[in-house]
Design a protein around this motif. Structure first.
Motif, PDB file in Angstrom:
ATOM      1  N   PHE A  17      56.837  -2.761  19.093  1.00  0.00           N
ATOM      2  CA  PHE A  17      55.425  -2.827  19.490  1.00  0.00           C
ATOM      3  C   PHE A  17      54.638  -3.470  18.368  1.00  0.00           C
ATOM      4  CE2 PHE A  17      56.916   1.011  21.836  1.00  0.00           C
ATOM      5  CZ  PHE A  17      56.698   0.550  23.126  1.00  0.00           C
ATOM      6  N   THR A  24      55.919  -1.718  15.094  1.00  0.00           N
ATOM      7  CA  THR A  24      56.670  -0.472  15.167  1.00  0.00           C
ATOM      8  C   THR A  24      57.986  -0.760  15.863  1.00  0.00           C
ATOM      9  OG1 THR A  24      54.605   0.750  15.387  1.00  0.00           O
ATOM     10  CG2 THR A  24      56.615   1.914  15.994  1.00  0.00           C
ATOM     11  N   ALA A  26      60.154   0.826  17.667  1.00  0.00           N
ATOM     12  CA  ALA A  26      60.325   2.099  18.386  1.00  0.00           C
ATOM     13  C   ALA A  26      61.779   2.302  18.780  1.00  0.00           C
ATOM     14  CB  ALA A  26      59.427   2.130  19.618  1.00  0.00           C
ATOM     15  N   GLU A  45      63.803  13.854  16.704  1.00  0.00           N
ATOM     16  CA  GLU A  45      62.460  14.371  16.455  1.00  0.00           C
ATOM     17  C   GLU A  45      61.405  13.542  17.182  1.00  0.00           C
ATOM     18  OE1 GLU A  45      62.021  15.532  11.967  1.00  0.00           O
ATOM     19  OE2 GLU A  45      63.779  14.282  12.256  1.00  0.00           O
ATOM     20  N   SER A  46      60.214  14.070  17.251  1.00  0.00           N
ATOM     21  CA  SER A  46      59.095  13.348  17.839  1.00  0.00           C
ATOM     22  C   SER A  46      58.903  12.014  17.121  1.00  0.00           C
ATOM     23  CB  SER A  46      57.849  14.222  17.709  1.00  0.00           C
ATOM     24  OG  SER A  46      56.746  13.526  18.189  1.00  0.00           O
ATOM     25  N   GLY A  47      58.726  10.945  17.892  1.00  0.00           N
ATOM     26  CA  GLY A  47      58.519   9.631  17.296  1.00  0.00           C
ATOM     27  C   GLY A  47      59.794   8.852  17.035  1.00  0.00           C
ATOM     28  N   SER A  48      60.951   9.413  17.416  1.00  0.00           N
ATOM     29  CA  SER A  48      62.211   8.732  17.111  1.00  0.00           C
ATOM     30  C   SER A  48      62.545   7.621  18.108  1.00  0.00           C
ATOM     31  CB  SER A  48      63.359   9.746  17.031  1.00  0.00           C
ATOM     32  OG  SER A  48      63.451  10.497  18.214  1.00  0.00           O
ATOM     33  N   GLY A  49      61.789   7.548  19.207  1.00  0.00           N
ATOM     34  CA  GLY A  49      61.998   6.447  20.148  1.00  0.00           C
ATOM     35  C   GLY A  49      62.671   6.834  21.454  1.00  0.00           C
ATOM     36  N   LYS A  50      62.730   8.136  21.737  1.00  0.00           N
ATOM     37  CA  LYS A  50      63.418   8.598  22.944  1.00  0.00           C
ATOM     38  C   LYS A  50      62.700   8.158  24.213  1.00  0.00           C
ATOM     39  CE  LYS A  50      62.901  12.952  21.779  1.00  0.00           C
ATOM     40  NZ  LYS A  50      62.024  12.750  20.602  1.00  0.00           N
ATOM     41  N   THR A  51      61.399   8.427  24.275  1.00  0.00           N
ATOM     42  CA  THR A  51      60.630   8.047  25.459  1.00  0.00           C
ATOM     43  C   THR A  51      60.660   6.540  25.665  1.00  0.00           C
ATOM     44  OG1 THR A  51      59.156   9.954  25.307  1.00  0.00           O
ATOM     45  CG2 THR A  51      58.299   8.034  26.475  1.00  0.00           C
ATOM     46  N   THR A  52      60.506   5.802  24.577  1.00  0.00           N
ATOM     47  CA  THR A  52      60.517   4.350  24.691  1.00  0.00           C
ATOM     48  C   THR A  52      61.871   3.866  25.222  1.00  0.00           C
ATOM     49  OG1 THR A  52      58.968   4.239  22.844  1.00  0.00           O
ATOM     50  CG2 THR A  52      60.081   2.200  23.455  1.00  0.00           C
ATOM     51  N   TYR A  61      58.821  -1.247  30.316  1.00  0.00           N
ATOM     52  CA  TYR A  61      58.501  -2.242  29.292  1.00  0.00           C
ATOM     53  C   TYR A  61      59.503  -3.374  29.426  1.00  0.00           C
ATOM     54  CZ  TYR A  61      56.252   1.691  26.804  1.00  0.00           C
ATOM     55  OH  TYR A  61      55.496   2.753  26.448  1.00  0.00           O
TER      56      TYR A  61
HETATM   57  N1  LIG Z   1      53.073   1.729  23.896  1.00  0.00           N
HETATM   58  C1  LIG Z   1      53.211   1.829  22.560  1.00  0.00           C
HETATM   59  N2  LIG Z   1      52.560   1.022  21.714  1.00  0.00           N
HETATM   60  C2  LIG Z   1      52.720   1.116  20.379  1.00  0.00           C
HETATM   61  N3  LIG Z   1      53.518   2.013  19.778  1.00  0.00           N
HETATM   62  C3  LIG Z   1      54.215   2.857  20.556  1.00  0.00           C
HETATM   63  C4  LIG Z   1      54.095   2.819  21.987  1.00  0.00           C
HETATM   64  N4  LIG Z   1      54.904   3.792  22.504  1.00  0.00           N
HETATM   65  C5  LIG Z   1      55.483   4.387  21.449  1.00  0.00           C
HETATM   66  N5  LIG Z   1      55.082   3.838  20.281  1.00  0.00           N
HETATM   67  C6  LIG Z   1      55.554   4.229  18.939  1.00  0.00           C
HETATM   68  O1  LIG Z   1      56.958   4.101  18.941  1.00  0.00           O
HETATM   69  C7  LIG Z   1      57.560   5.180  18.233  1.00  0.00           C
HETATM   70  C8  LIG Z   1      58.500   5.930  19.146  1.00  0.00           C
HETATM   71  O2  LIG Z   1      57.722   6.617  20.122  1.00  0.00           O
HETATM   72  P1  LIG Z   1      58.376   7.437  21.326  1.00  0.00           P
HETATM   73  O3  LIG Z   1      59.344   6.575  22.034  1.00  0.00           O
HETATM   74  O4  LIG Z   1      57.258   7.980  22.132  1.00  0.00           O
HETATM   75  O5  LIG Z   1      59.154   8.593  20.557  1.00  0.00           O
HETATM   76  P2  LIG Z   1      59.653  10.019  21.077  1.00  0.00           P
HETATM   77  O6  LIG Z   1      59.667   9.998  22.571  1.00  0.00           O
HETATM   78  O7  LIG Z   1      61.035  10.173  20.479  1.00  0.00           O
HETATM   79  O8  LIG Z   1      58.706  11.028  20.517  1.00  0.00           O
HETATM   80  C9  LIG Z   1      56.417   6.006  17.674  1.00  0.00           C
HETATM   81  O9  LIG Z   1      56.173   5.577  16.365  1.00  0.00           O
HETATM   82  C10 LIG Z   1      55.262   5.678  18.598  1.00  0.00           C
HETATM   83  O10 LIG Z   1      54.043   5.819  17.938  1.00  0.00           O
END
Ligand SMILES: Nc1ncnc2c1ncn2[C@@H]1O[C@H](COP(=O)(O)OP(=O)(O)O)[C@@H](O)[C@H]1O
Ligand SMILES: [Mg+2]
Length: 313
Positions: A17, A24, A26, A45-52, A61
């Protein structure tokens, strides 16, 4: 044992991103496969990129690079509207927050029937209502509640509605993004058990995302461990949990509280130096240390991980 069939292949997936000058990473070169009918737990952990990772797989995306192959086809290169719609049916998502993910102005019937409408799966109002009622019963809700609104339900009930919405289009594969982490601990197990039961009955394949390794271990056949956008370890659930290879996995496991107070008092958190591996500039890829058990490491670290694996025997 019959040859397992891959339903999903994630190959060198990157999702970066850009925000002004800041990029980032992600998801940063992540590869793994998911077999038909299994649950693949993705933990970190939170922020590790799982959701992405989950959202990139579902084409929410456009990946920076890399490939997502579903049933042998690159999902970015599906030909024509029909194949694209079919993928959007086959692969569904259950969201983390059952409060935010259900439109408060829509009735439960309209929420659950959204996919039925998009994909033209019902021919009449009566058929639509009947299908919604059937889905409500499938997820353990009262079929007479179809005309109610989300706020009339508890968190656990709302997540059941979210599950019914995902099931409506008869998917093969579901990304469940921390589906229970917003729920009361007392009802988490009910929702997980429902998901397991549905998987058995409908032959579903899950990508189950969680930050809690103990829950992932309970539901998953295999586990992948993510950290700062990278997949560090993949293997059978019991191997990853009981015989972890990577220091980061060990630190995650040491963070899980133990129910026995005697053991809990002596529990020591293993610290993990997060960027140790980034500083040395070595190229790291997935290496298979034991059958099906992979760790991200450089060629010269393989011997070390073989020793770690041997130490458990
Ligand atoms: N749409 C987005 N735009 C910019 N940064 C993003 C976006 N979605 C996630 N991020 C960043 O990407 C990283 C991974 O996020 P995320 O996939 O939500 O992690 P998790 O689900 O493991 O908590 C984080 O640093 C988050 O801030
Ligand atoms: Mg997330």
């Amino acid at each position: 044992m019959a040859e397992k069939k891959k339903i999903l292949e994630v190959k060198h997936l990157k999702q970066y991103f850009k925000n002004g000058r800041v990029t980032t990473k992600a998801v940063d070169d992540v590869s793994f496969d998911i077999y038909e009918g299994e649950t693949f737990g993705l933990v970190g952990e939170s922020g590790s990129g799982k959701t992405t990772t989950g959202r990139s797989i579902l084409q929410l995306y456009k990946p920076t690079s890399g490939e997502v192959i579903f049933e042998g086809k690159n999902v970015e290169k599906l030909k024509g509207r029909e194949e694209q719609l079919q993928f959007r049916r086959d692969a569904q998502m259950i969201f983390q927050d059952p409060y935010a993910s259900l439109n408060p102005r829509m009735t439960v019937e309209d929420i659950i029937a959204e996919g039925l409408d998009i994909h033209h799966l019902v021919k009449s109002k009566e058929e639509r209502r009947a299908r919604v009622e059937e889905l409500l019963e499938t997820v353990g809700l009262n079929k007479n509640h179809a005309s109610r609104f989300p706020h009339e339900f508890s968190g656990g009930q709302r997540q059941r509605i979210g599950i019914a919405r995902a099931l409506a289009v008869k998917p093969k594969f579901i990304v469940a993004d921390e589906p229970i982490s917003a729920l009361d601990v007392s009802i988490q197990a009910q929702v997980v058990n429902l998901m397991i039961e549905l998987q058995k009955k409908q032959g579903l394949t899950y990508l189950f995302i969680a930050h809690d390794l103990s829950m992932v271990k309970f539901i998953s056949d295999r586990i992948g461990v993510m950290h700062f956008g990278k997949l560090l370890e993949v293997g059978p659930a019991d191997a990853v949990y009981d015989r972890p290879l990577h220091d980061y996995t060990k630190s995650l496991i040491s963070a899980v509280p133990v129910p026995d107070p005697e053991v809990e008092r002596k529990r020591q958190r293993i610290a993990y130096d997060a960027d140790k591996e980034e500083r040395d500039g070595k190229e790291r890829t997935m290496h298979e240390i034991r059958p099906g058990h992979f760790v991200r490491c450089s060629d010269d670290e393989v011997a070390h991980y073989q020793e770690v694996a041997a130490s458990y025997e």
